[in-house]
Motif scaffolding. Structure first.
Motif, PDB file in Angstrom:
ATOM      1  N   GLN A 320       0.841  -1.184   0.000  1.00 49.68           N
ATOM      2  CA  GLN A 320       0.000   0.000   0.000  1.00 49.68           C
ATOM      3  C   GLN A 320       0.883   1.243   0.000  1.00 49.68           C
ATOM      4  O   GLN A 320       1.898   1.295   0.689  1.00 49.68           O
ATOM      5  CB  GLN A 320      -0.909   0.025   1.231  1.00 49.68           C
ATOM      6  N   ASN A 321       0.529   2.209  -0.819  1.00 49.08           N
ATOM      7  CA  ASN A 321       1.309   3.450  -0.862  1.00 49.08           C
ATOM      8  C   ASN A 321       1.299   4.151   0.484  1.00 49.08           C
ATOM      9  O   ASN A 321       0.369   3.964   1.297  1.00 49.08           O
ATOM     10  CB  ASN A 321       0.751   4.381  -1.932  1.00 49.08           C
ATOM     11  N   PHE A 326      -2.658  11.249   0.406  1.00 51.96           N
ATOM     12  CA  PHE A 326      -1.398  11.954   0.220  1.00 51.96           C
ATOM     13  C   PHE A 326      -1.616  13.263  -0.508  1.00 51.96           C
ATOM     14  O   PHE A 326      -2.646  13.483  -1.134  1.00 51.96           O
ATOM     15  CB  PHE A 326      -0.400  11.079  -0.554  1.00 51.96           C
ATOM     16  N   ASN A 327      -0.603  14.152  -0.428  1.00 49.14           N
ATOM     17  CA  ASN A 327      -0.616  15.432  -1.138  1.00 49.14           C
ATOM     18  C   ASN A 327       0.787  16.029  -1.128  1.00 49.14           C
ATOM     19  O   ASN A 327       1.284  16.401  -0.065  1.00 49.14           O
ATOM     20  CB  ASN A 327      -1.604  16.407  -0.495  1.00 49.14           C
ATOM     21  N   PRO A 328       1.451  16.198  -2.282  1.00 55.23           N
ATOM     22  CA  PRO A 328       1.078  15.618  -3.564  1.00 55.23           C
ATOM     23  C   PRO A 328       1.908  14.381  -3.909  1.00 55.23           C
ATOM     24  O   PRO A 328       1.736  13.793  -4.949  1.00 55.23           O
ATOM     25  CB  PRO A 328       1.385  16.742  -4.543  1.00 55.23           C
ATOM     26  N   GLY A 381      -8.700  13.147  -5.788  1.00 54.84           N
ATOM     27  CA  GLY A 381      -9.547  12.050  -6.232  1.00 54.84           C
ATOM     28  C   GLY A 381      -8.933  10.700  -5.941  1.00 54.84           C
ATOM     29  O   GLY A 381      -7.873  10.593  -5.300  1.00 54.84           O
ATOM     30  N   VAL A 382      -9.594   9.668  -6.427  1.00 53.82           N
ATOM     31  CA  VAL A 382      -9.147   8.286  -6.250  1.00 53.82           C
ATOM     32  C   VAL A 382      -8.324   7.864  -7.461  1.00 53.82           C
ATOM     33  O   VAL A 382      -8.705   8.119  -8.606  1.00 53.82           O
ATOM     34  CB  VAL A 382     -10.354   7.345  -6.074  1.00 53.82           C
ATOM     35  N   LYS A 397      -5.552   0.828  -4.435  1.00 58.12           N
ATOM     36  CA  LYS A 397      -6.183   2.143  -4.539  1.00 58.12           C
ATOM     37  C   LYS A 397      -5.453   3.152  -3.649  1.00 58.12           C
ATOM     38  O   LYS A 397      -4.991   2.802  -2.559  1.00 58.12           O
ATOM     39  CB  LYS A 397      -7.653   2.053  -4.116  1.00 58.12           C
ATOM     40  N   MET A 398      -5.372   4.398  -4.109  1.00 60.06           N
ATOM     41  CA  MET A 398      -4.808   5.467  -3.294  1.00 60.06           C
ATOM     42  C   MET A 398      -5.646   6.732  -3.488  1.00 60.06           C
ATOM     43  O   MET A 398      -6.354   6.880  -4.496  1.00 60.06           O
ATOM     44  CB  MET A 398      -3.349   5.726  -3.643  1.00 60.06           C
ATOM     45  N   ILE A 399      -5.560   7.640  -2.534  1.00 55.95           N
ATOM     46  CA  ILE A 399      -6.421   8.819  -2.532  1.00 55.95           C
ATOM     47  C   ILE A 399      -5.563  10.086  -2.435  1.00 55.95           C
ATOM     48  O   ILE A 399      -4.743  10.231  -1.526  1.00 55.95           O
ATOM     49  CB  ILE A 399      -7.418   8.784  -1.364  1.00 55.95           C
ATOM     50  N   LEU A 400      -5.764  10.979  -3.390  1.00 59.97           N
ATOM     51  CA  LEU A 400      -5.095  12.280  -3.393  1.00 59.97           C
ATOM     52  C   LEU A 400      -6.046  13.320  -2.818  1.00 59.97           C
ATOM     53  O   LEU A 400      -7.170  13.484  -3.298  1.00 59.97           O
ATOM     54  CB  LEU A 400      -4.698  12.659  -4.824  1.00 59.97           C
ATOM     55  N   VAL A 401      -5.607  14.016  -1.771  1.00 56.92           N
ATOM     56  CA  VAL A 401      -6.422  15.047  -1.129  1.00 56.92           C
ATOM     57  C   VAL A 401      -5.635  16.347  -1.122  1.00 56.92           C
ATOM     58  O   VAL A 401      -4.573  16.436  -0.491  1.00 56.92           O
ATOM     59  CB  VAL A 401      -6.813  14.654   0.311  1.00 56.92           C
ATOM     60  N   LYS A 402      -6.128  17.350  -1.823  1.00 57.43           N
ATOM     61  CA  LYS A 402      -5.446  18.650  -1.880  1.00 57.43           C
ATOM     62  C   LYS A 402      -6.236  19.699  -1.122  1.00 57.43           C
ATOM     63  O   LYS A 402      -7.433  19.583  -0.943  1.00 57.43           O
ATOM     64  CB  LYS A 402      -5.252  19.089  -3.336  1.00 57.43           C
TER      65      LYS A 402
END
Length: 402
Positions: A320-321, A326-328, A381-382, A397-402
């Motif tokens: 798993q990442n 994460f960001n960014p 996004g996903v 799956k990983m999630i980017l949250v800015k």
């Protein structure tokens, strides 16, 4: 519920099977809209503008990172542009046989400086001084109005680079010379019997491309060591952080993430393997080629992965990442098992299954590896990332949250 799970699984399977067709899209792509198939051999950057020097076609510029190029006003005599440099608002274009030209308005107008009727093989800028090289080195401190000879009259000077108070000159057959006083005096370094086509500097590391060999010095040229990239006809170099890019006039692009200890050839998509120059800006790397104009690629697609241990894994795995969300930037670790080299892909997709980035596309020996995914240019996004190595494939799956 069972039918829903089967339905969702089929959707995911269809999406990722469809994406396999697009793996080839993550490669070098030609950036020649407006350039055609010009022979390009030099770049310069001014803010977000990239200038490209072409043989017989003058100077081109792009303001949108290579989406399209515009030819600047033609330089008189339509000379072969061999070198470019920028300093504040000034753009300098060195030519073969017709000397050095200056523009102060992004190429709308060019004027010939007093350095005329001579070839300019290389340019370098150090604060208010502009250095021009042909069979010796000249310097101007008034934007090219006047020039002073600064020595090195024994050999053609093919490359120049500045590192603080030091100026380095690569010559034909006589290696690298160094000056610590703005070119007033020069001393020949211990790399003294090679033709030096390009010099690149990153902190205390100085790289010299000598055709068959690529050299590294960490003490301003007092000592040089040969990197492991040998007999590949290297004529151009660029650096970005800890990453090193080498261009061959025969074998394309090589990438190293550990100061030249290990190299990976990355030519997928290149239509010409004669790499004259590099340019790095806004997470893109540009390669100037001998007959197919310019190619462009996202920088993070080329960055070599990092091996973490010499212990051989007993099985393939994808971790798993982390961090996640994460960001960014996030890190992805994976294991390659077996006893031989395996063709390995690590690919990132968006929620719709569209390919976002290929982080790894190379043959890997068994081991544990880690690679960064930089999502600076993507919205929150996903995302999915998939490891494919031989018959092994796994997606997470990983999630980017800015």
């Amino acid at each position: 519920m069972k039918h829903i799970n089967i339905f969702l699984s089929l959707i995911i399977l269809i999406v990722f099977c469809t994406v396999d067709v697009h793996l080839s899209l993550s490669q070098w792509t030609q950036s020649n809209n407006g350039l055609g198939n010009s022979i390009v051999n030099s770049f310069a950057i001014k803010g977000n503008i990239i200038f490209a020097g072409a043989y017989g076609s003058g100077v081109f510029l792009t303001t949108n990172y290579g989406e399209n190029w515009t030819q600047t006003t033609k330089i008189e005599n339509e000379p072969l542009v061999s070198s470019l440099a920028t300093n504040s608002n000034n753009i300098y274009a060195g030519t073969l046989w017709y000397g050095l030209y200056l523009s102060t308005d992004n190429g709308a107008n060019w004027i010939q400086t007093s350095f005329s009727n001579a070839s300019v093989y290389a340019l370098a800028v150090n604060e208010n001084s502009i250095f021009a090289a042909n069979n010796s080195v000249y310097v101007s401190t008034n934007n090219g109005a006047n020039w002073t000879l600064r020595g090195l009259t024994t050999s053609q000077v093919l490359s120049l680079a500045v590192n603080g108070n030091y100026i380095f000159a690569g010559t034909q057959n006589s290696g690298v010379f160094a000056s610590s006083n703005n070119g007033m005096n020069w001393s020949q370094t211990s790399l003294d019997n090679e033709t030096i086509y390009s010099i690149a500097i990153n902190g205390s590391n100085i790289y010299a491309a000598a055709g068959p060999h690529l050299y590294l010095s960490t003490n301003n040229g007092i000592n040089w060591s040969q990197t492991s990239l040998n007999y590949q006809h290297i004529i151009s170099i660029a650096v970005s952080g800890t990453n090193l890019f080498a261009g061959s006039n025969t074998f394309g692009v090589y990438v190293s993430s550990n100061n030249g200890i290990d190299w990976t050839q990355r030519n997928d998509g290149l239509g010409n393997l004669n790499i004259e120059a590099f340019c790095i800006i806004n997470n893109y790397i540009f390669a100037a080629t001998n007959s197919h104009s310019v190619y462009r690629r996202p920088l993070n697609e080329l960055l070599a992965i990092v091996p973490l241990t010499n212990v051989l894994p007993v099985s393939y795995s994808l971790s798993q990442n982390y961090p996640n969300p994460f960001n960014p930037v996030t890190k992805i670790r994976f294991d390659i098992a077996g006893s031989s080299v395996t063709q390995t892909f690590l690919t990132v997709y968006d929620l719709l299954g569209r390919e976002v980035s290929v982080l790894v596309n190379q043959n890997l020996k068994p081991g544990t590896f880690e690679v960064d995914f930089n999502a600076s240019n993507y919205p929150s996004g996903v995302f999915y990332y998939r490891l494919t190595a031989g018959d092994y494939s796994e997606t997470k799956k990983m999630i980017l949250v800015k």
